[in-house]
Design a protein around this motif. Structure first.
Motif, PDB file in Angstrom:
ATOM      1  N   THR A  35       0.846  -1.189   0.000  1.00 46.98           N
ATOM      2  CA  THR A  35       0.000   0.000   0.000  1.00 46.98           C
ATOM      3  C   THR A  35       0.885   1.244   0.000  1.00 46.98           C
ATOM      4  O   THR A  35       1.886   1.304   0.727  1.00 46.98           O
ATOM      5  CB  THR A  35      -0.911   0.005   1.250  1.00 46.98           C
ATOM      6  N   TYR A  36       0.506   2.234  -0.796  1.00 49.67           N
ATOM      7  CA  TYR A  36       1.258   3.482  -0.926  1.00 49.67           C
ATOM      8  C   TYR A  36       0.317   4.665  -0.774  1.00 49.67           C
ATOM      9  O   TYR A  36      -0.858   4.591  -1.118  1.00 49.67           O
ATOM     10  CB  TYR A  36       1.932   3.564  -2.304  1.00 49.67           C
ATOM     11  N   GLU A  37       0.859   5.770  -0.303  1.00 52.62           N
ATOM     12  CA  GLU A  37       0.103   7.018  -0.180  1.00 52.62           C
ATOM     13  C   GLU A  37       0.361   7.896  -1.406  1.00 52.62           C
ATOM     14  O   GLU A  37       1.331   7.684  -2.141  1.00 52.62           O
ATOM     15  CB  GLU A  37       0.527   7.770   1.088  1.00 52.62           C
ATOM     16  N   GLY A  58      -6.139   2.713  -7.288  1.00 56.74           N
ATOM     17  CA  GLY A  58      -5.354   3.941  -7.350  1.00 56.74           C
ATOM     18  C   GLY A  58      -4.860   4.283  -8.746  1.00 56.74           C
ATOM     19  O   GLY A  58      -5.256   3.652  -9.733  1.00 56.74           O
ATOM     20  N   CYS A 105       2.791   7.492  -7.088  1.00 58.55           N
ATOM     21  CA  CYS A 105       1.354   7.377  -6.813  1.00 58.55           C
ATOM     22  C   CYS A 105       0.691   8.746  -6.869  1.00 58.55           C
ATOM     23  O   CYS A 105       1.148   9.696  -6.243  1.00 58.55           O
ATOM     24  CB  CYS A 105       1.117   6.757  -5.442  1.00 58.55           C
ATOM     25  N   LYS A 107      -2.582   9.039  -6.045  1.00 56.35           N
ATOM     26  CA  LYS A 107      -3.481   9.004  -4.897  1.00 56.35           C
ATOM     27  C   LYS A 107      -3.202   7.698  -4.154  1.00 56.35           C
ATOM     28  O   LYS A 107      -2.410   6.878  -4.638  1.00 56.35           O
ATOM     29  CB  LYS A 107      -4.930   9.135  -5.342  1.00 56.35           C
ATOM     30  N   PRO A 108      -3.817   7.470  -2.992  1.00 55.26           N
ATOM     31  CA  PRO A 108      -3.555   6.202  -2.292  1.00 55.26           C
ATOM     32  C   PRO A 108      -3.753   5.015  -3.237  1.00 55.26           C
ATOM     33  O   PRO A 108      -4.720   4.966  -3.994  1.00 55.26           O
ATOM     34  CB  PRO A 108      -4.589   6.211  -1.161  1.00 55.26           C
TER      35      PRO A 108
END
Length: 155
Positions: A35-37, A58, A105, A107-108
């Motif tokens: 998961t990335y922000e 995303g 990224c 967005k999340p």
């Protein structure tokens, strides 16, 4: 995300689209979730890569830094969303590779991560599966190269 949800993502992924469910289930067992922000880098241009990434949720920018001597900057090659694949394709060929662009990224974002050497091993064990993956990869790379050329024309 359990394996059945990973299977659902891979079934709609550009790299595995059209494959048999049992083939996708085998590939899904190789996957893990990251998961990335917004603003996080998944990949950095110039780094060594060894994994493939499938976007589950995303949006990701593929961006290439450009140094033309007196002119420096970056160009967005493309924006990738759900079901799109990115990463180090050369690991499927058993070769080392330096990444040619960064993946950032927008967005999340949730990503399915598949280690290239593990997928390569599966492809070698099942040549029909390997051919299907490499055929899809050819189409993906053709489209990305076209996008890169288009981005460079705007510099």
């Amino acid at each position: 995300m359990d394996v059945s949800k990973i299977v659902g993502v891979l079934e709609h992924c550009e790299l595995f689209r059209g494959m048999e469910k049992d083939e996708i289930e085998k590939i899904a067992r190789l996957g893990s979730v990251a998961t990335y922000e917004a603003g996080d880098n998944i990949l950095n241009q110039g780094d060594f890569g060894e994994s493939l990434y499938i976007i589950a949720e995303g949006h990701v920018f593929l961006e290439r830094a450009i140094d033309l001597g007196t002119r420096k900057g970056s160009a967005i090659i493309t924006i990738l969303g759900k079901g799109k694949a990115l990463g180090c394709w050369s690991t499927l060929l058993g070769e080392t590779h330096t990444l040619g662009s960064s993946a950032i990224c927008r967005k999340p974002t949730k990503i399915i991560v598949i280690k290239g050497p593990a997928l390569r091993e599966m492809m070698l064990d099942d040549s029909q599966l390997g051919f299907k993956i490499l055929e899809r990869l050819c189409f993906i790379l053709r489209n990305r190269i076209r996008g890169a050329y288009g981005a460079m024309e705007n510099i």
